[in-house]
Each structure stands twice: as C-alpha cells, then as structure tokens.
Scaffold this motif. Structure first.
Motif, PDB file in Angstrom:
ATOM      1  N   ASN A   1      12.971   4.437   1.716  1.00  0.00           N
ATOM      2  CA  ASN A   1      13.439   5.195   0.555  1.00  0.00           C
ATOM      3  C   ASN A   1      12.347   5.214  -0.518  1.00  0.00           C
ATOM      4  O   ASN A   1      12.482   4.615  -1.586  1.00  0.00           O
ATOM      5  CB  ASN A   1      14.741   4.616  -0.007  1.00  0.00           C
ATOM      6  CG  ASN A   1      14.602   3.158  -0.451  1.00  0.00           C
ATOM      7  OD1 ASN A   1      13.770   2.411   0.076  1.00  0.00           O
ATOM      8  ND2 ASN A   1      15.405   2.762  -1.420  1.00  0.00           N
ATOM      9  N   PRO A   2      11.225   5.893  -0.223  1.00  0.00           N
ATOM     10  CA  PRO A   2      10.079   5.883  -1.151  1.00  0.00           C
ATOM     11  C   PRO A   2      10.423   6.483  -2.511  1.00  0.00           C
ATOM     12  O   PRO A   2      11.300   7.348  -2.635  1.00  0.00           O
ATOM     13  CB  PRO A   2       9.028   6.712  -0.415  1.00  0.00           C
ATOM     14  CG  PRO A   2       9.791   7.540   0.565  1.00  0.00           C
ATOM     15  CD  PRO A   2      10.972   6.723   0.968  1.00  0.00           C
ATOM     16  N   GLN A   3       9.689   6.025  -3.530  1.00  0.00           N
ATOM     17  CA  GLN A   3       9.896   6.515  -4.897  1.00  0.00           C
ATOM     18  C   GLN A   3       9.197   7.842  -5.141  1.00  0.00           C
ATOM     19  O   GLN A   3       9.580   8.601  -6.025  1.00  0.00           O
ATOM     20  CB  GLN A   3       9.343   5.500  -5.909  1.00  0.00           C
ATOM     21  CG  GLN A   3       9.953   4.132  -5.864  1.00  0.00           C
ATOM     22  CD  GLN A   3       9.282   3.212  -6.852  1.00  0.00           C
ATOM     23  OE1 GLN A   3       9.620   3.174  -8.028  1.00  0.00           O
ATOM     24  NE2 GLN A   3       8.290   2.463  -6.390  1.00  0.00           N
TER      25      GLN A   3
ATOM     26  N   VAL B   1       4.099  -0.526   3.492  1.00  0.00           N
ATOM     27  CA  VAL B   1       3.570   0.831   3.330  1.00  0.00           C
ATOM     28  C   VAL B   1       4.677   1.734   2.790  1.00  0.00           C
ATOM     29  O   VAL B   1       5.764   1.811   3.374  1.00  0.00           O
ATOM     30  CB  VAL B   1       3.036   1.397   4.667  1.00  0.00           C
ATOM     31  CG1 VAL B   1       2.611   2.855   4.495  1.00  0.00           C
ATOM     32  CG2 VAL B   1       1.873   0.566   5.182  1.00  0.00           C
ATOM     33  N   GLU B   2       4.398   2.402   1.679  1.00  0.00           N
ATOM     34  CA  GLU B   2       5.310   3.393   1.121  1.00  0.00           C
ATOM     35  C   GLU B   2       4.799   4.773   1.509  1.00  0.00           C
ATOM     36  O   GLU B   2       3.781   5.228   0.995  1.00  0.00           O
ATOM     37  CB  GLU B   2       5.389   3.267  -0.400  1.00  0.00           C
ATOM     38  CG  GLU B   2       6.370   4.233  -1.036  1.00  0.00           C
ATOM     39  CD  GLU B   2       6.553   4.007  -2.525  1.00  0.00           C
ATOM     40  OE1 GLU B   2       7.461   4.641  -3.097  1.00  0.00           O
ATOM     41  OE2 GLU B   2       5.791   3.229  -3.119  1.00  0.00           O
TER      42      GLU B   2
ATOM     43  N   LEU C   1       0.833  -1.191   0.000  1.00  0.00           N
ATOM     44  CA  LEU C   1       0.000   0.000   0.000  1.00  0.00           C
ATOM     45  C   LEU C   1       0.870   1.244   0.000  1.00  0.00           C
ATOM     46  O   LEU C   1       1.998   1.225   0.493  1.00  0.00           O
ATOM     47  CB  LEU C   1      -0.915   0.040   1.232  1.00  0.00           C
ATOM     48  CG  LEU C   1      -1.839  -1.139   1.472  1.00  0.00           C
ATOM     49  CD1 LEU C   1      -1.196  -2.125   2.441  1.00  0.00           C
ATOM     50  CD2 LEU C   1      -3.178  -0.687   2.031  1.00  0.00           C
ATOM     51  N   ARG C   2       0.325   2.302  -0.548  1.00  0.00           N
ATOM     52  CA  ARG C   2       0.991   3.595  -0.416  1.00  0.00           C
ATOM     53  C   ARG C   2       0.300   4.354   0.719  1.00  0.00           C
ATOM     54  O   ARG C   2      -0.871   4.153   0.987  1.00  0.00           O
ATOM     55  CB  ARG C   2       0.963   4.347  -1.738  1.00  0.00           C
ATOM     56  CG  ARG C   2       1.806   3.603  -2.783  1.00  0.00           C
ATOM     57  CD  ARG C   2       2.247   4.458  -3.926  1.00  0.00           C
ATOM     58  NE  ARG C   2       3.316   3.783  -4.642  1.00  0.00           N
ATOM     59  CZ  ARG C   2       3.138   3.067  -5.746  1.00  0.00           C
ATOM     60  NH1 ARG C   2       1.935   2.931  -6.267  1.00  0.00           N
ATOM     61  NH2 ARG C   2       4.164   2.489  -6.334  1.00  0.00           N
ATOM     62  N   GLY C   3       1.061   5.221   1.365  1.00  0.00           N
ATOM     63  CA  GLY C   3       0.589   5.813   2.614  1.00  0.00           C
ATOM     64  C   GLY C   3      -0.429   6.914   2.445  1.00  0.00           C
ATOM     65  O   GLY C   3      -0.292   7.973   3.069  1.00  0.00           O
ATOM     66  N   LYS C   4      -1.448   6.667   1.626  1.00  0.00           N
ATOM     67  CA  LYS C   4      -2.529   7.635   1.506  1.00  0.00           C
ATOM     68  C   LYS C   4      -3.529   7.420   2.637  1.00  0.00           C
ATOM     69  O   LYS C   4      -3.595   6.350   3.249  1.00  0.00           O
ATOM     70  CB  LYS C   4      -3.215   7.492   0.143  1.00  0.00           C
ATOM     71  CG  LYS C   4      -2.306   7.824  -1.037  1.00  0.00           C
ATOM     72  CD  LYS C   4      -3.056   7.717  -2.355  1.00  0.00           C
ATOM     73  CE  LYS C   4      -2.160   8.077  -3.527  1.00  0.00           C
ATOM     74  NZ  LYS C   4      -2.861   7.984  -4.830  1.00  0.00           N
TER      75      LYS C   4
END
Length: 315
Positions: free
Chosen positions: A62-64, A33-34, A6-9
């Motif tokens: 190290n998120p993109q 979680v990114e 998941l992305r951290g939205k």
C-alpha cells in the motif's frame, strides 16, 4: 537485523541487484521496497536476484506515492504470480500503517484465506485507533517484521507488549540545496546498530543516504554532493560526510563538479583508511578514468556503500 528502506526507483533497485555479489547476508539485511511504477518488472528482477542468496524483500503493498497508490490487490497479485510462476518466494507483503484505510487493507489481507498463513510485515508510521485490533490480528501470525517509526516507538511498544518490534528512524539531515551541506560537511548519522539489541528491538531501519522525503525527478543542481557514511572507530558511531563541488555558480558542467566532489571523497577515504567497499572501488575507478557516470549512479553507489557498511558492523 538491518532493514534499509528504499523506494522502487531504477537505481535503488539496481543497487540491490549489484549487492548480490557482496553478497548481502540474509541473516543481517532485509530490504524494504516501496514500489512507485506500475511496471513491476524491475522489482521482479531484483527480487529474483536476491532470492538466489536467500534475502527476503519486504515489498510494500500500500505505497504512499506513485502509480500504485491504492493498488494493494494489484501488488499482492504480483507477489503471488512471482512465487507461483517463477519460484520467487522471497517477497514479503508489507503494510504501511498510518490511517484507518491502511488497517482495512491489512484486515482484508489477514482474513483472506489465500493469504491467511503467509508471513507479513507492518511498518507503523502513526498510531491509529485500530491498534488493538492489529495486535489481535498479529496473534499467532507469521510476522516477519513489526517496525515502528521512532516518533511512535514509546506508545506503540507498550501496546504491542511481547510482540517483537524494530525501530525506524530517518537520520539523514536533508538540506534544501546541495550547497547548504558546506555548513555541515561531516556530522553524526546513527548509532542504532550499537544499541538496538540491548534496548529490546529485533532490528532497526533507516532511509539510507536519501532520507524519507519523496522527491520525483529534479533540475540540474548548482552543486554536486556525494554522501558517504563511515564508521567512527573511536566512538563506534556511524557518521556521514558530504563531499561538495567547488564551482557552484550555475548548473553547467555537472561532470566537472562531480569530479571536484569525487576528488574530495577519494582523498578522505585514503586519509582516514576507510575500508574499500564495492562502491568505493567504483568511485576510485571513476576518479582514475575521470569518467562521469551520471547522478543516478552516484546515488546508487552511496546507497550500496551504506548497506555494505551496515552489514559489516552488524554482529
């Protein structure tokens, strides 16, 4: 083990918090979680809730994308503070590996005495020149998960040898427009859960019903679509059904379009005896009350359903 990526939205993190009541089984599920936003309070809240049931959260350092790109030390400091100050000790530093710069960040982490004994995870999106050095750094370390993108799986599994690895795939077939799902309302999603263990993997990972593409915000849609995965009892495959609204001529009346798609979902679930998850129960509540919760909540429920489904089919 299943690793939902998941992305951290906001609504993705709320999905994790609300699944604490399921509860998520820490022996079967560990979310990745990114983080995207500089303010990590929502991640702290989600991690604290999941810690009460023993679920490990693999937090990408190290998120993109987003505010925290190139802020590895900031995220590592956040992890240290959560454990030292609040007792939230379920955050696993996780590195995306796709460039030599990523290796340098990982090298710094592994050679820092403050972190040298801590567990970590690696997600290999590409094969980089320093792969043999990564293998050396993993020797004797507490590797929580070593996850390899399906595009690199054959080459990298050979390099890692006896190091236990997991598989990352993106089975969500994203379309350019929501109305395009009309041409493929029901399709195969995945059967990794059936074969990952016998094929020698420690776990498997996917991007749920969102896909790996990073999309920030967006305009009001002409068509509303609800994505719902389900178990095909005949084949054992996980399939996905896309429930699309009918009046897709402009971007007006999103609530009405949601109810059109929701009606199809409720009829499908009842006709196919789909087991009722937390999310399906909420969808039925919205159907009965004819309430519109917003598209963020719709996405949240779709993700919650998928995680609950995957946990239910895991042995």
């Amino acid at each position: 083990m299943y690793f939902p990526f998941l992305r951290g939205k906001q609504f993705e993190l709320i999905a994790l918090r609300e699944l604490v009541s399921l509860p998520i089984d820490p022996t079967k599920v560990s979310p990745i979680v990114e983080p995207l936003k500089k303010n990590l309070n929502t991640i702290a809240t989600a991690a604290k809730a999941l810690n009460t049931i023993g679920v490990k959260v693999q937090l990408i350092v190290n998120p993109q994308y987003g505010d925290l790109k190139d802020k590895t030390n900031e995220i590592l400091q956040f992890i240290a503070i959560q454990e030292a100050s609040y007792g939230t000790d379920n955050l696993i530093p996780t590195f995306l590996i796709q460039t030599s710069s990523d290796f340098r960040s990982f090298h710094s982490f592994r050679t820092n005495p403050s972190w040298s004994g801590n567990p970590f995870s690696l997600i290999h999106l590409k094969q980089i020149p320093e792969v043999d050095q990564i293998v050396q750094f993993m020797a004797g370390a507490q590797v929580f998960a070593n996850i390899i993108h399906v595009n690199q799986i054959l080459a990298l599994r050979r390099r890692f040898g006896r190091i236990s690895s997991s598989l990352l795939a993106d089975p969500f077939n994203r379309q350019l427009r929501n109305s395009d799902y009309l041409d493929l309302e029901d399709e195969f999603f995945s059967n990794d859960y059936l074969y990952y263990s016998e094929e020698g993997y420690a776990g498997f990972c996917d991007y749920l019903t969102i896909g790996s593409d990073f999309i920030e915000g967006g305009r009001l849609p002409y068509a509303v679509v609800i994505h719902l995965t389900y178990l095909d009892s005949g084949s054992g495959d996980i399939r996905i059904h896309h429930f699309i609204s009918d009046t897709n001529y402009d971007d007006s009346d999103t609530a009405g379009k949601f109810y059109e798609a929701l009606t199809k979902l409720v009829n499908f679930v009842d006709a196919h005896s789909i087991p009722e998850t937390i999310a399906i129960s909420k969808f039925k509540e919205y159907y009965d009350s004819q309430a519109y919760p917003g598209l963020g909540v719709v996405k949240k429920l779709s993700m919650m359903h998928h995680i609950e489904l995957m946990q239910s089919v895991m042995k």
